[in-house]
Scaffold this motif. Structure first.
Motif, PDB file in Angstrom:
ATOM      1  N   GLY A   1       0.839  -1.207   0.000  1.00  0.00           N
ATOM      2  CA  GLY A   1       0.000   0.000   0.000  1.00  0.00           C
ATOM      3  C   GLY A   1       0.861   1.240   0.000  1.00  0.00           C
TER       4      GLY A   1
ATOM      5  N   ALA B   1       0.796   6.395   4.686  1.00  0.00           N
ATOM      6  CA  ALA B   1       1.444   5.564   5.699  1.00  0.00           C
ATOM      7  C   ALA B   1       2.534   4.708   5.058  1.00  0.00           C
ATOM      8  N   GLY B   2       2.220   4.074   3.937  1.00  0.00           N
ATOM      9  CA  GLY B   2       3.191   3.212   3.255  1.00  0.00           C
ATOM     10  C   GLY B   2       4.373   3.998   2.716  1.00  0.00           C
TER      11      GLY B   2
ATOM     12  N   LEU C   1       4.553  -1.832  -2.701  1.00  0.00           N
ATOM     13  CA  LEU C   1       3.660  -2.229  -3.802  1.00  0.00           C
ATOM     14  C   LEU C   1       2.309  -1.545  -3.639  1.00  0.00           C
TER      15      LEU C   1
ATOM     16  N   ILE D   1      -5.245  20.200   2.725  1.00  0.00           N
ATOM     17  CA  ILE D   1      -5.185  19.525   4.030  1.00  0.00           C
ATOM     18  C   ILE D   1      -4.543  20.508   5.017  1.00  0.00           C
TER      19      ILE D   1
ATOM     20  N   GLY E   1      -4.773   0.748   3.825  1.00  0.00           N
ATOM     21  CA  GLY E   1      -5.906   1.667   3.964  1.00  0.00           C
ATOM     22  C   GLY E   1      -7.218   0.934   4.112  1.00  0.00           C
TER      23      GLY E   1
ATOM     24  N   GLY F   1      -8.352  -0.867   1.770  1.00  0.00           N
ATOM     25  CA  GLY F   1      -8.300  -1.878   0.717  1.00  0.00           C
ATOM     26  C   GLY F   1      -8.385  -1.201  -0.632  1.00  0.00           C
TER      27      GLY F   1
ATOM     28  N   PHE G   1     -10.382   0.410  -3.524  1.00  0.00           N
ATOM     29  CA  PHE G   1     -11.734   0.969  -3.556  1.00  0.00           C
ATOM     30  C   PHE G   1     -12.159   1.298  -4.975  1.00  0.00           C
TER      31      PHE G   1
ATOM     32  N   ILE H   1      -6.743  -9.555   1.486  1.00  0.00           N
ATOM     33  CA  ILE H   1      -6.115  -9.400   2.816  1.00  0.00           C
ATOM     34  C   ILE H   1      -6.874 -10.185   3.887  1.00  0.00           C
TER      35      ILE H   1
ATOM     36  N   ASP I   1      -4.838   3.481   8.114  1.00  0.00           N
ATOM     37  CA  ASP I   1      -6.275   3.207   8.214  1.00  0.00           C
ATOM     38  C   ASP I   1      -6.614   1.726   8.353  1.00  0.00           C
TER      39      ASP I   1
ATOM     40  N   LEU J   1      -6.478   9.065  10.304  1.00  0.00           N
ATOM     41  CA  LEU J   1      -5.897  10.339   9.871  1.00  0.00           C
ATOM     42  C   LEU J   1      -4.490  10.097   9.357  1.00  0.00           C
TER      43      LEU J   1
END
Ligand SMILES: Cc1cc2nc3c(=O)[nH]c(=O)nc-3n(C[C@H](O)[C@H](O)[C@H](O)COP(=O)(O)OP(=O)(O)OC[C@H]3O[C@@H](n4cnc5c(N)ncnc54)[C@H](O)[C@@H]3O)c2cc1C
Length: 344
Positions: free
Chosen positions: A24, A28-29, A46, A65, A130, A132, A134, A267, A297, A309
Motif C-alpha cells: 500500500g 502511511a506506506g 507495492l 489539508i 488503507g 483496501g 476501492f 487481505i 487506516d 488520519l
C-alpha cells in the motif's frame, strides 16, 4: 499528479529476500518506505493502483489539508509529491499497478508475497493498505457505458480539465458538494442533482452551494440518460423523482460522486486477526502473525483509539518499521537515531 515510474530499481535484486515489503503506497506506506531506507532495510513497496498516494491521489488530490504537521496547509497532491520524494531517497523497489493477492509464511520464517506479475520473498511485511482497494459506486443509466471516461467521471484528477465546461454533479455527500464549490470558478456552469432534499454534506458547504451564482442545486432529481456524439457528451436527461417530469440539460461532463465501495480483497484471507474490516495490532504495531505489521487506516489498535488520519498513519509507520528492523536483525537497536545526524 505524484507519479513514480512503475518500477524504480536499484536495490531491486528480487532473488534475495527483502527485509520488508510494504503493501500500500498511501501516506502511511510512503512514509514507512522512507523509514525503512533510513534503517538500511532492503525495501519494496507495492500498490494495486497505478499511482502512489492512496486516498489522497484517488479521492481528493486537489483538496487542501490543514492538519499535517509542518504544513499550515498543503494540497493533497503536493503532499503526495513530497512523500514520494522522501520515500524514494534510499532507492526502494517501487511496484505500482500490482495488487498483492497472497501472503504465506514458509517454514524458514520467510514470507512469499504474490502479485499478478511476480512472487517476492520477504523477511517481514508492513500492511498499509488503507481501506483496501476501492471503486466508485456507479449509476445504471441509459448510454452510460459509452461515455465512461469520455464525459462521465468519478474522480477529479485535474481541476483544469473542467475549465469552461458545463458540468453535472450527481450526489449529496461531502465529495459532491466540495467539488461543486471547488470547481465553480473553473466551470462555465454547474448543476448539482441529489435524489433527496437532505444532504450528507456539511451544512455550511450546502449553504455556500445555494449561494453560488453559477451553481444550480436541484433536489429530488435523478439522472435518467446521457446523450452525445462521437466527440463526447452533449446532454443529460434528468427527472424529478416526485413528478417524473423530465428535463434535458446541456452537459460536457458528469461527475458522479455517490460514494465508494471499499474492498479489503485478499487481505481478509491471510490469517490475520481482524476487527471491523481492520487488522488488529498491539502497541508495537504487531499483528497476530510474527513478522507482519500494520499501520494507517487498515490498522486497528487493540489498546489505543483508532483515528483514521494521515498523522496517525505516519507515527504508526515509524513505529512499525523500527520494530520490524529489530525483528529482522535482533542485534539492531530499536531506536533509529536522529535523521538529522545521518549524512545526506
Ligand atoms: C475526502 C477525504 C478527505 C480527507 N481529509 C483528510 C485530512 O484533511 N486530514 C487527514 O489527516 N486525513 C484526511 N483523510 C483521511 C486520510 O486520507 C486517510 O487517513 C489516509 O489516506 C490513510 O492512509 P493509508 O496510507 O493508511 O491508506 P490509503 O491512503 O487508503 O492507501 C492505501 C493504499 O493501499 C493500496 N492497497 C490496498 N490493498 C492492496 C493490495 N492488496 N495490494 C496492493 N495495494 C493495496 C490501495 O490501492 C491504496 O493506494 C481524508 C479522507 C478522505 C476520503
Amino acid at each position: 499528479m505524484a507519479q513514480v515510474s512503475s518500477e524504480i530499481s536499484s536495490n531491486s535484486d528480487e532473488n534475495t529476500p527483502f527485509d520488508v515489503s510494504i503493501i500500500g503506497a498511501g501516506p502511511a506506506g510512503l512514509f514507512a518506505t522512507y523509514y525503512a531506507g533510513f534503517r538500511e532495510m532492503k525495501t519494496v513497496i507495492l500498490d494495486a493502483l497505478p499511482e502512489a498516494g492512496g486516498q489522497l491521489s484517488v479521492l481528493y488530490p486537489e483538496k487542501t489539508i490543514f492538519d499535517v504537521p509542518g504544513y499550515s496547509e498543503v494540497l493533497a497532491r503536493d503532499l503526495v509529491t513530497s512523500l514520494v520524494k522522501q520515500a524514494t531517497r534510499y532507492n526502494p523497489l517501487v511496484l505500482l499497478g500490482e495488487r498483492v493477492n497472497d501472503l504465506k509464511k514458509g517454514e524458514d520464517g520467510v514470507f512469499t508475497l504474490s502479485t499478478d506479475k511476480r512472487q517476492l520473498k520477504t523477511k517481514s511485511v508492513l500492511i498499509t493498505a488503507g481501506v483496501g482497494s476501492f471503486s466508485p459506486n456507479k449509476l445504471n443509466v441509459l448510454n452510460q457505458e459509452r461515455y465512461e471516461g469520455n464525459g462521465i467521471y468519478y474522480f477529479v484528477k485535474k481541476k483544469e480539465f473542467f475549465r469552461n465546461k458545463n458540468l453535472l454533479i450527481v450526489g449529496g455527500g461531502d465529495s459532491a458538494a466540495d467539488w461543486a464549490l471547488n470547481l465553480k470558478d473553473v466551470c462555465t456552469c454547474i448543476v448539482l442533482i441529489h435524489r433527496r432534499d437532505q444532504f450528507r454534506a456539511h451544512e455550511q458547504t450546502v449553504k455556500e452551494l445555494y449561494n453560488s451564482p453559477n451553481v444550480t442545486v436541484r433536489t429530488f432529481t435523478e439522472l435518467k440518460r446521457v446523450d452525445g456524439d462521437e466527440t463526447g457528451l452533449t446532454s443529460a436527461v434528468i427527472f424529478d423523482n416526485r413528478s417524473n417530469m423530465e428535463d434535458t440539460i446541456p452537459v460536457d461532463c458528469i461527475l458522479i460522486n455517490i460514494g465508494f465501495k471499499a474492498n479489503l480483497g485478499p487481505i481478509a484471507n491471510w490469517g490475520l486477526a481482524m476487527e471491523n474490516r481492520a487488522i488488529k495490532i498491539n502497541g508495537r504495531m504487531e499483528t497476530n502473525i510474527p513478522g507482519i505489521y500494520a499501520a494507517g487506516d487498515i490498522a486497528s489498535p487493540t489498546d489505543s483509539v483508532k483515528l483514521n488520519l494521515i498523522t496517525t498513519g505516519f507515527a504508526q509507520a515509524a513505529l512499525a518499521i523500527n520494530v520490524a528492523k529489530k525483528y529482522v536483525d535482533p542485534k539492531a537497536q530499536l531506536f533509529p537515531g536522529h535523521s538529522s545526524e545521518k549524512s545526506a
